[in-house]
Design an enzyme around this catalytic site. Structure first.
Site, PDB file in Angstrom:
ATOM      1  N   CYS A 134      48.290  69.015   9.214  1.00  0.00           N
ATOM      2  CA  CYS A 134      49.313  69.570  10.096  1.00  0.00           C
ATOM      3  C   CYS A 134      48.640  69.815  11.441  1.00  0.00           C
ATOM      4  O   CYS A 134      47.898  68.956  11.918  1.00  0.00           O
ATOM      5  CB  CYS A 134      49.941  70.827   9.494  1.00  0.00           C
ATOM      6  SG  CYS A 134      48.773  72.088   8.952  1.00  0.00           S
ATOM      7  N   GLY A 168      45.574  72.951   9.789  1.00  0.00           N
ATOM      8  CA  GLY A 168      45.019  72.781   8.455  1.00  0.00           C
ATOM      9  C   GLY A 168      44.952  74.060   7.651  1.00  0.00           C
ATOM     10  O   GLY A 168      44.212  74.133   6.671  1.00  0.00           O
ATOM     11  N   TRP A 169      45.760  75.061   8.040  1.00  0.00           N
ATOM     12  CA  TRP A 169      45.684  76.373   7.385  1.00  0.00           C
ATOM     13  C   TRP A 169      46.777  76.609   6.350  1.00  0.00           C
ATOM     14  O   TRP A 169      46.593  77.379   5.411  1.00  0.00           O
ATOM     15  CB  TRP A 169      45.801  77.490   8.424  1.00  0.00           C
ATOM     16  CG  TRP A 169      44.592  77.670   9.283  1.00  0.00           C
ATOM     17  CD1 TRP A 169      43.319  77.303   8.996  1.00  0.00           C
ATOM     18  CD2 TRP A 169      44.562  78.266  10.581  1.00  0.00           C
ATOM     19  NE1 TRP A 169      42.488  77.624  10.027  1.00  0.00           N
ATOM     20  CE2 TRP A 169      43.213  78.226  11.021  1.00  0.00           C
ATOM     21  CE3 TRP A 169      45.522  78.838  11.415  1.00  0.00           C
ATOM     22  CZ2 TRP A 169      42.823  78.733  12.260  1.00  0.00           C
ATOM     23  CZ3 TRP A 169      45.129  79.345  12.631  1.00  0.00           C
ATOM     24  CH2 TRP A 169      43.792  79.296  13.054  1.00  0.00           C
ATOM     25  N   ASP A 170      47.937  75.999   6.528  1.00  0.00           N
ATOM     26  CA  ASP A 170      49.094  76.367   5.713  1.00  0.00           C
ATOM     27  C   ASP A 170      49.716  75.171   5.002  1.00  0.00           C
ATOM     28  O   ASP A 170      49.612  75.040   3.784  1.00  0.00           O
ATOM     29  CB  ASP A 170      50.149  77.058   6.592  1.00  0.00           C
ATOM     30  CG  ASP A 170      49.616  78.311   7.260  1.00  0.00           C
ATOM     31  OD1 ASP A 170      49.405  79.307   6.557  1.00  0.00           O
ATOM     32  OD2 ASP A 170      49.397  78.294   8.493  1.00  0.00           O
ATOM     33  N   ARG A 171      50.388  74.312   5.753  1.00  0.00           N
ATOM     34  CA  ARG A 171      51.029  73.151   5.138  1.00  0.00           C
ATOM     35  C   ARG A 171      50.009  72.211   4.498  1.00  0.00           C
ATOM     36  O   ARG A 171      50.261  71.640   3.433  1.00  0.00           O
ATOM     37  CB  ARG A 171      51.848  72.393   6.191  1.00  0.00           C
ATOM     38  CG  ARG A 171      53.108  73.098   6.618  1.00  0.00           C
ATOM     39  CD  ARG A 171      53.694  72.517   7.883  1.00  0.00           C
ATOM     40  NE  ARG A 171      52.919  72.879   9.061  1.00  0.00           N
ATOM     41  CZ  ARG A 171      53.296  72.617  10.316  1.00  0.00           C
ATOM     42  NH1 ARG A 171      54.429  71.969  10.531  1.00  0.00           N
ATOM     43  NH2 ARG A 171      52.555  73.001  11.329  1.00  0.00           N
ATOM     44  N   ARG A 199      49.143  86.323   6.915  1.00  0.00           N
ATOM     45  CA  ARG A 199      50.396  85.791   6.375  1.00  0.00           C
ATOM     46  C   ARG A 199      51.103  86.842   5.516  1.00  0.00           C
ATOM     47  O   ARG A 199      52.322  86.966   5.555  1.00  0.00           O
ATOM     48  CB  ARG A 199      50.126  84.535   5.533  1.00  0.00           C
ATOM     49  CG  ARG A 199      49.443  83.400   6.298  1.00  0.00           C
ATOM     50  CD  ARG A 199      50.247  82.943   7.504  1.00  0.00           C
ATOM     51  NE  ARG A 199      49.688  81.756   8.110  1.00  0.00           N
ATOM     52  CZ  ARG A 199      49.094  81.725   9.309  1.00  0.00           C
ATOM     53  NH1 ARG A 199      49.006  82.856  10.022  1.00  0.00           N
ATOM     54  NH2 ARG A 199      48.631  80.599   9.810  1.00  0.00           N
TER      55      ARG A 199
END
Length: 454
Positions: free
Chosen positions: A244, A247-250, A296
């Protein structure tokens, strides 16, 4: 981050262990999630507990593979990437291969993205951004190859599969952790990346891609995962890069689902048990690649919880890279063992719980997260191991091995999550769906013989 998978020996086994070992591994996952929920990983700020996590990841990778290390000691490559980025060379059982020790090559090509991707045998690049460019700190930035005017990525097969970012998962939490019926608003001003998939990957999936903007979060995640698995399964020689913007979530969401789905088929990490593959994917794909879980959680953007709770939606053979009609066909890179044809095993009378109702899966002891629940809790009982949950019904049924394995991972995660983070409803729910929900998860996986109707 790159998702590089080496399809290995298909070997489905049930491993038995004593109770103390199972309890220890469950505590290991609980400790990991606790550390994860309190701090974000940074390559320059490593504590003894983080060093143990790093060491454990390398041990689990080394169980099945010989690997090379891309060194990122002080965050030179990226400040929120692992200090030791793992590149899987080949399976440990492939003794005839020679290990590639040309580690200096990584230093020579640093800063040359295309050369590095080609060295890693990446051919397919899947971009999850919903925008072509993103504004960060007042600047237009992008990590997208699809907007390169010079067409420097022409040698790669590019896919634009826009998927909502972590902010959207606040709506998931606000809807009492219910993904069904939750549709992203594609009409927002910043959303300008269309879905673009080469025809060669769409014709065999029986999916109407023109309707992607009407899919809810469950359908969208399922269909994108089917696409990625199809790409991986269609080419034995080349790799897939999933990314994404940061590179942290999706990215860890889909890398984790890919890793777990392929593991459930016995295609990768064949020797790891449910607790071990869960530890590896949480520690390496999420924690060590910089997912900001404390941030988050404070914002209610619970994409991390969504990932592992979503396993209930991918247990069927539709997501399997092993097709029933070719179970005895020897594909390159996927030799079959004597266990590969045995996908079902009978559920004994002890595993049946007629009084437990279920909605999403015959292995679950609960309805979906939107179902009604009580406020009772039992925090001291947690079942671990790879055996399946109770199966409702009066007759003995066969449960696919893939389903057994994924449900085992999910139950371990829910039990560990309940004792560390927990779920919090943003508003009182008329049905009481969230109050005490995870505690019920823990009770359900701990007491197979409970008579409660959930």
């Amino acid at each position: 981050g790159a998702a590089l998978f080496s399809e290995g020996r298909v070997r489905i086994e049930q491993k038995a262990g004593d109770g103390s070992m199972m309890a220890s591994r469950s505590e290991e996952i609980t400790d990991l999630i606790y550390v994860f929920s309190k701090s974000q990983y940074r390559a320059k700020e490593v504590t003894p507990s983080v060093e143990r996590i790093e060491k454990r990841c390398l041990e689990l990778f080394g169980r099945d593979y010989k690997y090379s290390i891309i060194h990122n000691t002080n965050g030179d490559v990226c400040g929120h990437y692992p200090r030791k980025i793992v590149f899987l060379e080949y399976e440990s059982s492939d003794n005839h291969k020679e290990r590639n020790n040309d580690s200096q090559l990584f230093d020579k090509v640093r800063g040359s993205d295309i050369k590095l991707l080609k060295y890693l045998s990446v051919r397919y690049i899947c971009d999850l951004m919903v925008e072509n460019k993103k504004v960060k700190f007042g600047l237009n930035v992008t990590s997208s190859e699809k907007v390169d005017k010079a067409q420097r990525y022409a040698d790669f097969t590019l896919l634009s599969v826009p998927y909502p970012g972590c902010e959207f998962f606040r709506e998931y939490k606000d809807r009492d952790y219910t993904a069904e019926g939750l549709v992203f608003n594609w009409n927002q001003d910043y959303v300008d990346a269309p879905l673009t998939i080469p025809a060669c990957f769409t014709k065999n999936l029986n999916i109407n891609w023109s309707e992607y903007q009407s899919w809810d979060l469950v359908q969208q995640t399922q269909n994108y995962l089917k696409l990625l698995l199809h790409i991986i399964n269609s080419d034995d020689e080349n790799g897939l890069l999933v990314h994404c913007i940061s590179g942290w979530d999706r990215t860890p969401l889909f890398v984790s689902l890919l890793r777990l789905s392929l593991w459930a088929d016995g295609a990768i990490h064949a020797s790891l048990e449910p607790s071990e593959i869960l530890y590896l994917t949480i520690a390496y794909d999420w924690f060590l690649f910089g997912h900001m879980l404390p941030d988050r959680l404070s914002k209610g953007e619970e994409i991390f919880f969504f990932c592992f709770n979503f396993l209930k939606h991918i247990v069927c053979d539709t997501f399997s890279v092993i097709k029933k009609q070719s179970v005895y066909h020897r594909r390159k890179g996927m030799p079959l063992s004597s266990h590969s044809g045995h996908w079902n095993r009978p559920v004994t009378s002890e595993e049946r719980t007629p009084n437990v109702m279920t909605e999403a899966s015959p292995l679950g002891s609960f309805k979906s997260s939107s179902s009604s629940s009580s406020n009772h809790s039992d925090q001291n009982v947690t079942r671990t191991g790879s055996t399946p949950l109770a199966v409702p019904g009066r007759r003995c049924t066969f449960v696919p091995e893939r389903q057994v394995r994924l449900e085992a991972v999910r139950e371990l995660f829910l039990a560990a999550y309940s004792s560390t983070v927990g779920l919090k409803s943003s508003a009182p729910s008329p049905s009481g769906a969230i109050s005490g929900l995870l505690e019920q998860f823990a009770r359900g996986v701990g007491l197979r013989g409970t008579n409660a109707i959930i």
